[in-house]
Design a protein around this motif. Structure first.
Motif, PDB file in Angstrom:
ATOM      1  N   SER A  15     -11.200  -8.069  -1.719  1.00 48.50           N
ATOM      2  CA  SER A  15     -11.865  -9.142  -2.432  1.00 48.50           C
ATOM      3  C   SER A  15     -13.116  -8.603  -3.101  1.00 48.50           C
ATOM      4  N   ALA A  16     -13.513  -9.270  -4.188  1.00 47.93           N
ATOM      5  CA  ALA A  16     -14.723  -8.881  -4.896  1.00 47.93           C
ATOM      6  C   ALA A  16     -15.385 -10.137  -5.428  1.00 47.93           C
ATOM      7  N   SER A  17     -16.662 -10.148  -5.455  1.00 41.01           N
ATOM      8  CA  SER A  17     -17.370 -11.311  -5.949  1.00 41.01           C
ATOM      9  C   SER A  17     -17.302 -11.342  -7.466  1.00 41.01           C
ATOM     10  N   ALA A  18     -17.400 -12.550  -8.020  1.00 40.74           N
ATOM     11  CA  ALA A  18     -17.372 -12.697  -9.464  1.00 40.74           C
ATOM     12  C   ALA A  18     -18.549 -11.966 -10.087  1.00 40.74           C
ATOM     13  N   GLU A  19     -18.321 -11.360 -11.226  1.00 44.22           N
ATOM     14  CA  GLU A  19     -19.379 -10.615 -11.896  1.00 44.22           C
ATOM     15  C   GLU A  19     -19.429 -11.016 -13.351  1.00 44.22           C
ATOM     16  N   GLU A  20     -20.616 -11.153 -13.894  1.00 43.25           N
ATOM     17  CA  GLU A  20     -20.797 -11.415 -15.302  1.00 43.25           C
ATOM     18  C   GLU A  20     -21.327 -10.155 -15.968  1.00 43.25           C
ATOM     19  N   ILE A  21     -20.753  -9.828 -17.099  1.00 43.68           N
ATOM     20  CA  ILE A  21     -21.196  -8.677 -17.874  1.00 43.68           C
ATOM     21  C   ILE A  21     -21.760  -9.193 -19.190  1.00 43.68           C
ATOM     22  N   LYS A  22     -22.962  -8.762 -19.504  1.00 37.61           N
ATOM     23  CA  LYS A  22     -23.615  -9.180 -20.742  1.00 37.61           C
ATOM     24  C   LYS A  22     -23.442  -8.101 -21.797  1.00 37.61           C
ATOM     25  N   VAL A  23     -22.897  -8.514 -22.937  1.00 36.31           N
ATOM     26  CA  VAL A  23     -22.595  -7.572 -24.014  1.00 36.31           C
ATOM     27  C   VAL A  23     -23.519  -7.843 -25.201  1.00 36.31           C
ATOM     28  N   ASP A  24     -24.280  -6.852 -25.589  1.00 33.36           N
ATOM     29  CA  ASP A  24     -25.175  -6.962 -26.736  1.00 33.36           C
ATOM     30  C   ASP A  24     -24.364  -6.906 -28.028  1.00 33.36           C
ATOM     31  N   VAL A  25     -24.425  -7.986 -28.802  1.00 33.39           N
ATOM     32  CA  VAL A  25     -23.727  -8.012 -30.093  1.00 33.39           C
ATOM     33  C   VAL A  25     -24.728  -8.150 -31.242  1.00 33.39           C
ATOM     34  N   LYS A  29     -29.021 -13.736 -28.039  1.00 30.79           N
ATOM     35  CA  LYS A  29     -28.304 -13.952 -26.788  1.00 30.79           C
ATOM     36  C   LYS A  29     -27.075 -13.062 -26.742  1.00 30.79           C
ATOM     37  N   PRO A  30     -26.809 -12.418 -25.608  1.00 25.23           N
ATOM     38  CA  PRO A  30     -25.599 -11.592 -25.497  1.00 25.23           C
ATOM     39  C   PRO A  30     -24.355 -12.458 -25.307  1.00 25.23           C
ATOM     40  N   VAL A  31     -23.219 -11.845 -25.486  1.00 22.56           N
ATOM     41  CA  VAL A  31     -21.957 -12.478 -25.088  1.00 22.56           C
ATOM     42  C   VAL A  31     -21.774 -12.202 -23.598  1.00 22.56           C
ATOM     43  N   VAL A  32     -21.532 -13.257 -22.836  1.00 18.45           N
ATOM     44  CA  VAL A  32     -21.407 -13.133 -21.385  1.00 18.45           C
ATOM     45  C   VAL A  32     -19.932 -13.148 -21.003  1.00 18.45           C
ATOM     46  N   ILE A  33     -19.501 -12.102 -20.310  1.00 17.93           N
ATOM     47  CA  ILE A  33     -18.097 -11.953 -19.926  1.00 17.93           C
ATOM     48  C   ILE A  33     -17.932 -12.332 -18.459  1.00 17.93           C
ATOM     49  N   ASP A  34     -17.043 -13.254 -18.194  1.00 20.65           N
ATOM     50  CA  ASP A  34     -16.668 -13.599 -16.828  1.00 20.65           C
ATOM     51  C   ASP A  34     -15.493 -12.703 -16.438  1.00 20.65           C
ATOM     52  N   THR A  35     -15.754 -11.729 -15.595  1.00 19.61           N
ATOM     53  CA  THR A  35     -14.723 -10.751 -15.273  1.00 19.61           C
ATOM     54  C   THR A  35     -13.584 -11.314 -14.436  1.00 19.61           C
ATOM     55  N   GLU A  36     -13.756 -12.521 -13.910  1.00 24.22           N
ATOM     56  CA  GLU A  36     -12.652 -13.147 -13.175  1.00 24.22           C
ATOM     57  C   GLU A  36     -11.591 -13.690 -14.124  1.00 24.22           C
ATOM     58  N   GLN A 298      -9.300  -1.386 -27.582  1.00 25.99           N
ATOM     59  CA  GLN A 298      -9.962  -0.538 -26.588  1.00 25.99           C
ATOM     60  C   GLN A 298     -11.452  -0.856 -26.509  1.00 25.99           C
ATOM     61  N   ALA A 299     -12.070  -1.127 -27.650  1.00 25.24           N
ATOM     62  CA  ALA A 299     -13.490  -1.478 -27.655  1.00 25.24           C
ATOM     63  C   ALA A 299     -13.738  -2.757 -26.862  1.00 25.24           C
ATOM     64  N   ILE A 300     -12.863  -3.721 -27.013  1.00 25.94           N
ATOM     65  CA  ILE A 300     -12.990  -4.971 -26.254  1.00 25.94           C
ATOM     66  C   ILE A 300     -12.824  -4.700 -24.764  1.00 25.94           C
ATOM     67  N   LEU A 301     -11.830  -3.915 -24.408  1.00 27.13           N
ATOM     68  CA  LEU A 301     -11.618  -3.570 -22.996  1.00 27.13           C
ATOM     69  C   LEU A 301     -12.818  -2.818 -22.431  1.00 27.13           C
ATOM     70  N   ASP A 302     -13.371  -1.905 -23.195  1.00 31.40           N
ATOM     71  CA  ASP A 302     -14.527  -1.142 -22.742  1.00 31.40           C
ATOM     72  C   ASP A 302     -15.736  -2.055 -22.534  1.00 31.40           C
ATOM     73  N   ALA A 303     -15.964  -2.969 -23.478  1.00 32.23           N
ATOM     74  CA  ALA A 303     -17.097  -3.883 -23.351  1.00 32.23           C
ATOM     75  C   ALA A 303     -16.949  -4.765 -22.117  1.00 32.23           C
ATOM     76  N   ARG A 304     -15.725  -5.212 -21.858  1.00 32.23           N
ATOM     77  CA  ARG A 304     -15.473  -6.041 -20.671  1.00 32.23           C
ATOM     78  C   ARG A 304     -15.668  -5.240 -19.384  1.00 32.23           C
ATOM     79  N   ALA A 305     -15.574  -3.919 -19.489  1.00 29.81           N
ATOM     80  CA  ALA A 305     -15.793  -3.064 -18.324  1.00 29.81           C
ATOM     81  C   ALA A 305     -17.245  -2.614 -18.207  1.00 29.81           C
ATOM     82  N   GLY A 306     -18.108  -3.125 -19.077  1.00 31.07           N
ATOM     83  CA  GLY A 306     -19.515  -2.779 -19.024  1.00 31.07           C
ATOM     84  C   GLY A 306     -19.885  -1.499 -19.737  1.00 31.07           C
TER      85      GLY A 306
END
Length: 345
Positions: A15-25, A29-36, A298-306
């Motif tokens: 199990s892992a806790s939910a994590e938010e990743i903030k992406v500078d665009v 305000k950044p785009v906030v990614i809900d990794t769940e 790939q860029a989208i996947l990378d951004a979602r991975a931080g």
């Protein structure tokens, strides 16, 4: 047209806790990614019947199969109002990332740089700019509010390179015919800027006819026939994409003009390779819409991975061909065609 790529993509046990990743665009305000939430991608294209656009779809399809995300394709059919409506629909249907090839960059600007990021949607452009940036180069191709721009082989500099090749190959006074796509399309805007510069710098490069087309070979064949009838002394033709040549070459053959009228194009395809070998066309340019789509995904996947993502990825994300300088389009001729691998039929 709906596509859903289902692949075996299992998370590691535990199990892992939910994590938010903030992406500078590039906004306050950044785009906030809900990794769940899994990646649900919307691909917006200009028109699905075009062979180059089919390569874009193939690129996303391959990435979805590899990484196990779902996607849907939205075909605007060269109608910018339709594309904007499709984006409105996507905002309310849970898509958390977009890959966009605009029909017309200025009219989709608000959607891709404001509305989408405000809803925490990552936007990547693949071979099509937004917000009036079609006539720009390099880092200026990126629009703040979007994640990245992938392309560079459809900028004014890229089109100017093939026109300069035509002028260099054919010194002296030339009668030139031009075939482009629809008005206001980002590639048309870019091509027109290059053509304006060429006309000023090469006064012997006299443009005697310019036709807008729908990119289909039949339309380009008809427009070429019209051009030849009005200009029997035509000596050069330049097209914005291979589909222009696919129409122009049979029209030249029917008129007994093959070899007399030299054909130059952008966007080298499988057809272009054979046409170069046969002498039906004289030069084309490297163009990699499949790779561009893969790089955007790939860029989208990378951004979602931080991971940090470049604002601009040039040469459509593809490796340079021999002799090509970084930041410039690769010219493909009969001399180096064996070293070029096309991505569209």
């Amino acid at each position: 047209m709906k596509h859903a790529a289902i692949a075996a993509f299992l998370l590691a046990a535990g199990s892992a806790s939910a994590e938010e990743i903030k992406v500078d665009v590039g906004l306050d305000k950044p785009v906030v990614i809900d990794t769940e939430q899994p990646l649900k991608l919307a691909l917006f294209i200009e028109i699905g019947t075009n062979s180059a656009v089919q390569s874009t779809i193939t690129g996303v399809e391959k990435m979805a199969a590899k990484y196990g995300f779902s996607y849907d394709v939205f075909d605007a059919r060269f109608d910018v109002a339709r594309q904007i409506n499709q984006m409105e629909t996507a905002l309310f249907n849970g898509y958390n990332a977009w890959i966009v090839v605009p029909v017309e960059g200025s009219q989709v600007c608000d959607m891709v740089t404001k509305r989408a990021p405000a809803e925490n949607v990552l936007v990547a452009h693949a071979t099509g700019t937004a917000c009036g940036r079609s006539s720009m180069e390099g880092e200026d191709l990126w629009s703040p509010g979007t994640l990245t721009y992938v392309g560079g082989n459809e900028t004014p500099g890229a089109f100017k390179a093939i026109m300069e090749k035509a002028a260099a190959d054919n010194p002296g006074r030339q009668k030139v015919g031009i075939l482009t796509g629809p008005n206001l399309h980002p590639i048309t805007v870019s091509f027109d800027k290059a053509l304006d510069e060429i006309k000023k710098e090469y006064p012997d490069f006299e443009v005697v006819a310019l036709h807008r087309t729908d990119y289909s070979p039949p339309d380009n064949q008809m427009k070429t026939q019209t051009m030849l009838q009005a200009n029997p002394d035509l000596s050069i033709m330049v097209g914005a994409y291979t589909n222009m040549s696919k129409g122009a070459v049979p029209a030249l053959e029917a008129a007994g003009k093959q070899g007399q009228v030299k054909v130059y194009e952008a966007g080298g395809t499988e057809w272009s390779v054979e046409a170069l070998k046969s002498g039906a066309i004289q030069a084309t340019t490297g163009f990699y819409r499949q790779t561009a789509a893969e790089a955007a995904a790939q860029a989208i996947l990378d951004a979602r991975a931080g991971k940090k993502v470049p604002r601009v990825i040039l040469n459509d994300g593809h490796a340079l061909i021999p002799g090509q300088e970084a930041g410039k389009v690769g010219l493909v001729t009969r001399d180096n065609v064996a070293q070029y691998t096309p991505e569209s039929p």
